[in-house]
Design an enzyme around this catalytic site. Structure first.
Site, mmCIF file in Angstrom:
data_model
loop_
_atom_site.group_PDB
_atom_site.id
_atom_site.type_symbol
_atom_site.label_atom_id
_atom_site.label_comp_id
_atom_site.label_asym_id
_atom_site.label_seq_id
_atom_site.Cartn_x
_atom_site.Cartn_y
_atom_site.Cartn_z
ATOM 1 N N ARG A 1 0.854 -1.180 0.000
ATOM 2 C CA ARG A 1 0.000 0.000 0.000
ATOM 3 C C ARG A 1 0.893 1.235 0.000
ATOM 4 O O ARG A 1 1.937 1.249 0.674
ATOM 5 C CB ARG A 1 -0.924 0.030 1.225
ATOM 6 C CG ARG A 1 -2.140 -0.856 1.121
ATOM 7 C CD ARG A 1 -3.112 -0.366 0.034
ATOM 8 N NE ARG A 1 -4.305 -1.183 -0.098
ATOM 9 C CZ ARG A 1 -4.490 -2.130 -1.034
ATOM 10 N NH1 ARG A 1 -3.543 -2.397 -1.913
ATOM 11 N NH2 ARG A 1 -5.627 -2.802 -1.097
ATOM 12 N N GLU B 1 -3.779 7.392 -4.551
ATOM 13 C CA GLU B 1 -4.090 6.935 -5.908
ATOM 14 C C GLU B 1 -5.371 7.588 -6.411
ATOM 15 O O GLU B 1 -6.291 7.768 -5.609
ATOM 16 C CB GLU B 1 -4.245 5.410 -5.919
ATOM 17 C CG GLU B 1 -2.947 4.720 -5.584
ATOM 18 C CD GLU B 1 -3.063 3.194 -5.572
ATOM 19 O OE1 GLU B 1 -4.098 2.661 -6.001
ATOM 20 O OE2 GLU B 1 -2.100 2.556 -5.137
ATOM 21 N N HIS C 1 -0.892 0.200 -10.105
ATOM 22 C CA HIS C 1 -1.586 -0.760 -9.205
ATOM 23 C C HIS C 1 -2.058 -1.998 -9.984
ATOM 24 O O HIS C 1 -3.249 -2.270 -10.077
ATOM 25 C CB HIS C 1 -2.761 -0.066 -8.491
ATOM 26 C CG HIS C 1 -3.156 -0.777 -7.212
ATOM 27 N ND1 HIS C 1 -3.659 -0.126 -6.096
ATOM 28 C CD2 HIS C 1 -3.132 -2.086 -6.854
ATOM 29 C CE1 HIS C 1 -3.917 -0.990 -5.142
ATOM 30 N NE2 HIS C 1 -3.609 -2.197 -5.579
HETATM 31 C C1 DGY Z 1 -5.842 -5.875 -3.047
HETATM 32 O O1 DGY Z 1 -6.483 -6.907 -3.210
HETATM 33 O O2 DGY Z 1 -5.588 -5.439 -1.929
HETATM 34 C C2 DGY Z 1 -5.416 -5.142 -4.268
HETATM 35 O O3 DGY Z 1 -4.377 -4.243 -3.986
HETATM 36 C C3 DGY Z 1 -6.585 -4.403 -4.851
HETATM 37 O O4 DGY Z 1 -7.182 -3.696 -3.820
#
Ligand code: DGY
Length: 324
Positions: A243, A272, A290
């Protein structure tokens, strides 16, 4: 009996939408744009179940709309849930589920992709070719560093961290260190080649690649800050598929500019889809949008995992992947 009313906040793979449409009174977000706070609040008042994802910010103030509202379950499409205030969900009696297990290999593949791209200067090289700046092979140009045989330090050693370790250790002969609150079992360590590091600082000092695999949220916010970046080797690379908030982006941009570390590969960002302007002009950072779970097989499996959780919930059973 009428079917439960279900909202998918974004478009999902067609076969999962069809599957859910056969079982629920489904509303789709036709425009596939992130929902803002007023529309999420309105949804909490009318839908029995909402299936949000990482683009939906479900803070306590938004979730308060569920008290006296209708929503009883959030079937999150994704494993990370730091965009949802889980404590507020508990207060308002909302069950929350996620999708563990099904995106492990895809996300580990992106961690490896970033390691290879940054070490072998793949983004930089591709820009050269597309911009017609490549004038041919030369012994000293575009020289990167080997990934094979180097030391990989994993921060967080859950499913995705372990899958990354396996691929790096068995595929690239890497020495693998990991830092996590709980030491893994001897079987997991043997299968992944992972060696436990009791102190994050030790792992940072020894690793050629530091890859983040811990959850986001307030507990890990800016875990990699200016002082921890200083602990890394000057030749090391930072990889983030976890993250964005785990890294202090301003400190990282400065560390990359000053060559405190050699480079970074990022798939996630704190705000983001905004990517800090400071990264855009740097050649020593690879920036992906991402992509961690973005394979067709994985995105279908994520949807079916949500479907399984909803089925158990509406049958009066405990959903398999309950996180609140
Ligand atoms: C997750 O599954 O956490 C991916 O990053 C998409 O949110």
């Amino acid at each position: 009996m009428s079917k439960p009313k279900l909202l998918l906040t974004r478009r999902w793979p067609r076969e999962v939408e069809r599957y859910l449409a056969g079982r629920y009174d489904v509303t789709l977000n036709k425009h596939d744009t992130p929902m803002d706070a007023p529309s999420l609040k309105a949804a909490l008042a009318v839908f029995d179940a909402i299936c949000p994802t990482v683009t939906d910010k479900l803070a306590a103030e938004v979730l308060a709309a569920a008290s006296g509202g209708k929503t009883k379950i959030l079937g999150n499409y994704g494993v990370g849930v730091s965009h949802i205030d889980l404590q507020a969900c508990q207060r308002f009696g909302i069950v929350v589920t996620n999708t563990p297990g099904v995106l492990t290999e895809a996300t580990a593949e992106i961690a490896l992709t970033l390691m290879l791209m940054i070490a072998r200067r793949a983004g930089e090289g591709e820009r050269q070719v597309r911009e017609h700046h490549w004038d041919g092979w030369a012994p000293t140009r575009m020289v990167g560093v080997d990934v094979t045989g180097k030391t990989l330090g994993l921060v967080g050693f859950g499913r995705i961290g372990q899958a990354t370790a396996r691929k790096a250790h068995h595929g690239f002969g890497m020495r693998v260190l990991y830092y996590s609150r709980k030491r893994a079992t001897a079987e997991i360590e043997a299968a992944t080649g992972g060696q436990h590091c009791a102190r994050l600082e030790d792992l940072l000092q020894q690793s050629d690649f530091v890859s983040l695999h811990c959850p986001g949220g307030s507990e890990t916010r800016h875990l990699l800050d200016a002082s921890r970046l200083q602990r890394m080797k000057r030749s090391a690379f930072l990889i983030n598929t976890a993250r964005g908030e785990v890294v202090d982006e301003a400190a990282l941009a400065e560390a990359l500019r000053q060559k405190v570390i050699a480079g970074a590969g990022l798939d996630v960002y704190e705000h983001e889809p905004q990517v800090p302007e400071a990264f855009l002009g740097l050649e020593n950072v690879v920036l992906l949008p991402h992509l961690g779970s973005a394979t067709l097989e994985t995105r279908v499996a994520m949807g079916m995992r949500v479907a399984g959780n909803l089925e158990r919930f509406f049958a009066g059973l405990e959903p398999d992947d309950r996180v609140a």
